[in-house]
Design a protein around this motif. Sequence first.
Motif, short mmCIF file in Angstrom:
data_model
loop_
_atom_site.label_atom_id
_atom_site.label_comp_id
_atom_site.label_asym_id
_atom_site.label_seq_id
_atom_site.Cartn_x
_atom_site.Cartn_y
_atom_site.Cartn_z
N GLU A 637 46.04 10.88 -24.98
CA GLU A 637 47.30 11.36 -24.43
C GLU A 637 47.45 10.95 -22.96
O GLU A 637 48.54 10.55 -22.53
CB GLU A 637 47.37 12.88 -24.56
N LEU A 638 46.37 11.02 -22.20
CA LEU A 638 46.44 10.60 -20.80
C LEU A 638 46.74 9.11 -20.70
O LEU A 638 47.51 8.68 -19.85
CB LEU A 638 45.12 10.93 -20.10
N ILE A 639 46.13 8.32 -21.57
CA ILE A 639 46.39 6.88 -21.57
C ILE A 639 47.85 6.60 -21.93
O ILE A 639 48.53 5.80 -21.28
CB ILE A 639 45.43 6.17 -22.55
N SER A 640 48.34 7.28 -22.96
CA SER A 640 49.73 7.06 -23.39
C SER A 640 50.73 7.48 -22.31
O SER A 640 51.72 6.79 -22.06
CB SER A 640 50.00 7.83 -24.68
N SER A 641 50.48 8.60 -21.68
CA SER A 641 51.41 9.07 -20.66
C SER A 641 51.43 8.13 -19.46
O SER A 641 52.48 7.93 -18.84
CB SER A 641 51.04 10.49 -20.22
N MET A 642 50.27 7.53 -19.11
CA MET A 642 50.25 6.58 -18.01
C MET A 642 51.00 5.30 -18.40
O MET A 642 51.73 4.72 -17.59
CB MET A 642 48.80 6.26 -17.62
N GLU A 643 50.84 4.87 -19.64
CA GLU A 643 51.56 3.68 -20.11
C GLU A 643 53.06 3.91 -20.11
O GLU A 643 53.83 3.00 -19.76
CB GLU A 643 51.09 3.31 -21.52
N GLU A 644 53.49 5.11 -20.50
CA GLU A 644 54.92 5.40 -20.64
C GLU A 644 55.51 6.05 -19.40
O GLU A 644 56.69 6.38 -19.38
CB GLU A 644 55.12 6.32 -21.85
N ARG A 645 54.68 6.25 -18.35
CA ARG A 645 55.13 6.86 -17.09
C ARG A 645 55.80 8.21 -17.33
O ARG A 645 56.92 8.47 -16.88
CB ARG A 645 56.11 5.94 -16.35
N ARG A 646 55.13 9.08 -18.06
CA ARG A 646 55.70 10.39 -18.37
C ARG A 646 54.66 11.47 -18.11
O ARG A 646 53.48 11.19 -17.87
CB ARG A 646 56.14 10.44 -19.83
N THR A 674 51.23 14.63 -13.58
CA THR A 674 52.50 15.36 -13.66
C THR A 674 53.20 15.37 -12.31
O THR A 674 54.41 15.14 -12.20
CB THR A 674 52.24 16.80 -14.13
N THR A 675 52.43 15.61 -11.24
CA THR A 675 53.00 15.61 -9.89
C THR A 675 53.53 14.24 -9.52
O THR A 675 54.61 14.11 -8.93
CB THR A 675 51.93 16.05 -8.88
N ALA A 676 52.77 13.19 -9.85
CA ALA A 676 53.20 11.83 -9.52
C ALA A 676 54.49 11.46 -10.25
O ALA A 676 55.39 10.84 -9.68
CB ALA A 676 52.09 10.83 -9.86
N VAL A 677 54.58 11.85 -11.52
CA VAL A 677 55.81 11.57 -12.29
C VAL A 677 56.99 12.29 -11.67
O VAL A 677 58.09 11.72 -11.54
CB VAL A 677 55.62 11.97 -13.76
N ALA A 678 56.78 13.55 -11.26
CA ALA A 678 57.86 14.31 -10.63
C ALA A 678 58.30 13.66 -9.32
O ALA A 678 59.50 13.58 -9.02
CB ALA A 678 57.41 15.75 -10.38
N GLN A 679 57.34 13.17 -8.53
CA GLN A 679 57.70 12.50 -7.29
C GLN A 679 58.46 11.21 -7.55
O GLN A 679 59.41 10.88 -6.83
CB GLN A 679 56.42 12.22 -6.49
N ASP A 680 58.07 10.47 -8.58
CA ASP A 680 58.81 9.26 -8.94
C ASP A 680 60.24 9.58 -9.35
O ASP A 680 61.18 8.86 -8.98
CB ASP A 680 58.10 8.53 -10.08
N GLU A 681 60.39 10.66 -10.10
CA GLU A 681 61.74 11.04 -10.53
C GLU A 681 62.59 11.45 -9.34
O GLU A 681 63.77 11.08 -9.25
CB GLU A 681 61.65 12.18 -11.54
N ARG A 682 62.01 12.21 -8.40
CA ARG A 682 62.78 12.60 -7.21
C ARG A 682 63.15 11.38 -6.38
O ARG A 682 64.26 11.28 -5.86
CB ARG A 682 61.97 13.59 -6.38
N ALA A 683 62.19 10.45 -6.24
CA ALA A 683 62.49 9.24 -5.48
C ALA A 683 63.59 8.42 -6.15
O ALA A 683 64.47 7.88 -5.48
CB ALA A 683 61.22 8.39 -5.34
N ALA A 684 63.56 8.35 -7.49
CA ALA A 684 64.60 7.61 -8.21
C ALA A 684 65.96 8.29 -8.04
O ALA A 684 66.99 7.61 -7.89
CB ALA A 684 64.23 7.52 -9.69
N GLN A 685 65.98 9.63 -8.07
CA GLN A 685 67.24 10.35 -7.89
C GLN A 685 67.80 10.13 -6.49
O GLN A 685 69.01 9.93 -6.31
CB GLN A 685 67.03 11.84 -8.14
N LYS A 686 66.92 10.14 -5.47
CA LYS A 686 67.38 9.91 -4.10
C LYS A 686 67.93 8.49 -3.95
O LYS A 686 68.94 8.28 -3.28
CB LYS A 686 66.24 10.14 -3.12
N GLU A 687 67.24 7.52 -4.56
CA GLU A 687 67.71 6.14 -4.48
C GLU A 687 69.06 6.00 -5.18
O GLU A 687 69.96 5.29 -4.69
CB GLU A 687 66.68 5.20 -5.11
N ALA A 688 69.23 6.66 -6.35
CA ALA A 688 70.51 6.62 -7.06
C ALA A 688 71.61 7.26 -6.22
O ALA A 688 72.75 6.75 -6.18
CB ALA A 688 70.39 7.31 -8.41
#
Length: 707
Positions: A637-646, A674-688
Motif C-alpha cells: 500500500e505504501l508503494i502504491s500510494s507513492m506511485e499514485e501520489r495519494r 499523508t502530510t506531504a500529499v496534503a502540502q502538494d495539494e495546498r501548493a497546487a491550489q495556491k498555484e491554481a
Amino acid sequence: METVRDLGTTGNTGAMDLGGSREEGPRRVEVAERPRHRVDLKALFGLEPGTPWAWATAVRAAVAMIVSFSLVATLIDPRLATLAALGSMSVLYERNTPYAYRSAALALVGLGFVAAVTFGSLASAFSPWAAVLAIGLTAGLATWLCAAWRVDKPGPIFFVLVSTISTIVPGGPADVPLHAGVATLGAAVGWCVSMTGAVRARHPEYQAVSEAFRQLGALLRAVGSPDLDHAQHQASVAVAEAWRIVLLAQTRGYRGTPEAARLRSLLRWVSDIHLAATQVCMARNEPLPDAAVGFADRMAAAVAEPSLAPDPDELDELRRGLRPRSLEARVYNLLGRAAVAARRTPDEADREDERGSRLHDERYPALWGALRSSLTGQSLILPTALRMWITVTLAGVLGLWIGLDHYYWVALTTTSVLQGGNVVLTLNRSLQRSLGTMLGVLFGALLLTQDLPLAAVVVLAGLFQGLTQLVVGRNFFYGSVTLTPMALLLSYTAMPYPIEQLAQSRIVDTVVGSLLGLAGALLLWRRTAATRLPQTIIKVLETARPCVVEMLDQDVHMSPQRRYELRRDMRAALVSLRGVYNSAVGDLPRARATRPLWPVVVATQRTGYLALSALQLESPEPVGTITLQRVDLAFRELISSMEERRTPRMGALPRLPAYPRINMELRALSSSMTTAVAQDERAAQKEAARRAQRERRRAQKDVDADL
C-alpha cells in the motif's frame, strides 16, 4: 505524565518520557535536521569538516608531474611536456582501490587520456570549431563513463584538461601519433607512481575495513543525538565501500589465504554489528556508554594489528544488568566476538573462524551491465552526462564565436563548475572558481614575469599541483587558487603568449565559463533528481519488503547467498536514496517542493535499515500467517500510494512484539506521506489561484483597452 521503560526493544534503556499514557507506546527517535546547501561565507571559504588533508595524494601528484614534465621537456620538446605532465594525473584516480585492481583501472584511465589527446589533437588540426566539438564530446563521454563505472574522483575534469591542452600544442595531423605517445608516457609515469604503494600490498583493504569500524564508532556515538540519521547513512556508506574494496581484492592467488579470510571475517563482523546497532539506534533516546563507543574505535586499529585488539572482558561491565536478549546486549556480544576474531593471527583465524571462508559475490562488477543500467530512466547518470556535453560544447562555441583567444579555458571552467552536482553546489563552485582564479592569476603572472628557467617551471608546476591536491578536498576555492598558477605555467610552456594578455584572458574566460556552467545547471535537467526521488523511495520499499517478509515467513529458508544479496541490494538502495535527496534539495527552485519530503525520506531510510537489521538475525521469531500478510499488504500500500501520489490507506498495522520498530516506522512513513500529499495539494491550489488571478487581471486589461 507517565514514565515507563521501552520493554519492547531493549533491556535497560533507562526511563523514557513518553508524553502520555502507556497505551501510546514508546517514543520515536528524533528526526535529524535535513541536509542544507547554502551559498554563504562558510560554504565558500570554510574547510570541509571531517575531510583530512590529502598529503599522500599531494606528494604523488607532485612527483608524477615533475618526473613526466622534466622527462619529455629534456628528451623531446618542452612544448609537448605539458601533455605528459597532465597525462601523469592518472595518479589521482583509484587512490583507495586494491593494487591488483588499481593496476588495470589506471591502465584504462591512461588509455582514456590518450584517446582524449588523440581526439583533441586531430580535431584541432582541422579547425578550432572541430576542437570545440571534440572537447565537449570528451566532457560528456568522460562524465558518463566515470559515473557508470564508479571511477573515483577527480572524475572527468582531467580528461577534459588533457583534451584542451592537446588542441593548443603545435603540430598538424602528422604529429597526432607523437602527441598520443607523449600522453602515453605521462600516463605510464602516473601509473608507476601510484603503484609504488604496492609495497604495502593490502593497505587499501585494511584501510577500508578500519574505516567501517570508525564509522561504526561514530554511529554508536550518535545514538540518542539529533545527528543519528546522518551517522547511520555514513556508517552504511563505509560498510558498502569496504565490501566493494575487499571484493575487488579477491584475486585467485589471494582469496584462499588466511590473511584474506581474516579480513573477510572482520568485515562480516562489522557489518553484523552495524545492523544490530540499527535497532538500538531506533529504540534508544539516550547516548550509549562511552566505553562501548571507545571499544568500537579501538577495533579500527586492530584490523591491521591484532595485538591492538581490545579485551572482550572490558564489555562485562556494560552487560551487567541487561537482559540477555536485549538489543544493547546483542551489540556488546557481537563487539566482543569481533574483538576475539581480531585478536587472532591470520593462521589462527583460518582454523577457528568460518565466517571468512566463503564469498557470495563476484569480484568485478559487470561493466556492460553498468553501462546499460546508466542509460535507464531511473538513473541520474545519463542526464548528468548530457548536461555536461551540451553545456561544455556551447561554452566553447560561444567563447570561439565572441573571439576569446583562449576559448578552451571557457570549456574547461564550465566542466569544473558543473561537477558541483546540483544548482546550489554549482553556484558555490562557480563563485569559488572565479574568486580563486583571480587570486591565482596574480601569483601565476608574477612568476611568469620572472623569466624562469625550464627547470624552475617544472618544479613549480609540480609543487602547485601537489598543493592543489592537498587542499581541494577541503575547499574548492583554495584549490582554484593553487591550480591557476600551475595551469598558467603549463599553458605558457605549450604556447608562449604575452603575460598581461594571458592573465587577463584567464580571468575573463573563467568568469564566462563559470556563468555558463551555472546556466547549464539551471536550464538543463534541473529537476532530474527531484523527479526521481519518489521512484528512489519506491525502490527502497520494494527492496525492504522481501527482506522483512522472507525473514518472518516460517516456510521460507533463507540461504547465506540470498541473505547476502538482500543485504547488498538493500544497502545500495539506501545509499542511493540519500544521494538523490541530497542532490534534489539543492536544485532550486524545485527544492522548495523537495524539502517537505525529508520526513518521508527519514522514515523510508529507517524502515530500510530495520529491514537490514532483520537479516542479521540467525533465528528470527516467527509470526502468524495473517500477520505476515498484513505486513506485506502494508508495504504494498505504501508503494502504491507513492506511485499514485495519494494518501496511504493503511488501516491498523499488526503488532510485531519482536520487531516493534518496523511497525512504528511504517506508521511514521504513512503519516509523513499523508502530510506531504496534503502540502502538494495546498501548493497546487495556491498555484491554481495565482494562475486564475493572472487571467482575471489580463482579461480586465483587455476590457480597459477596448474602452
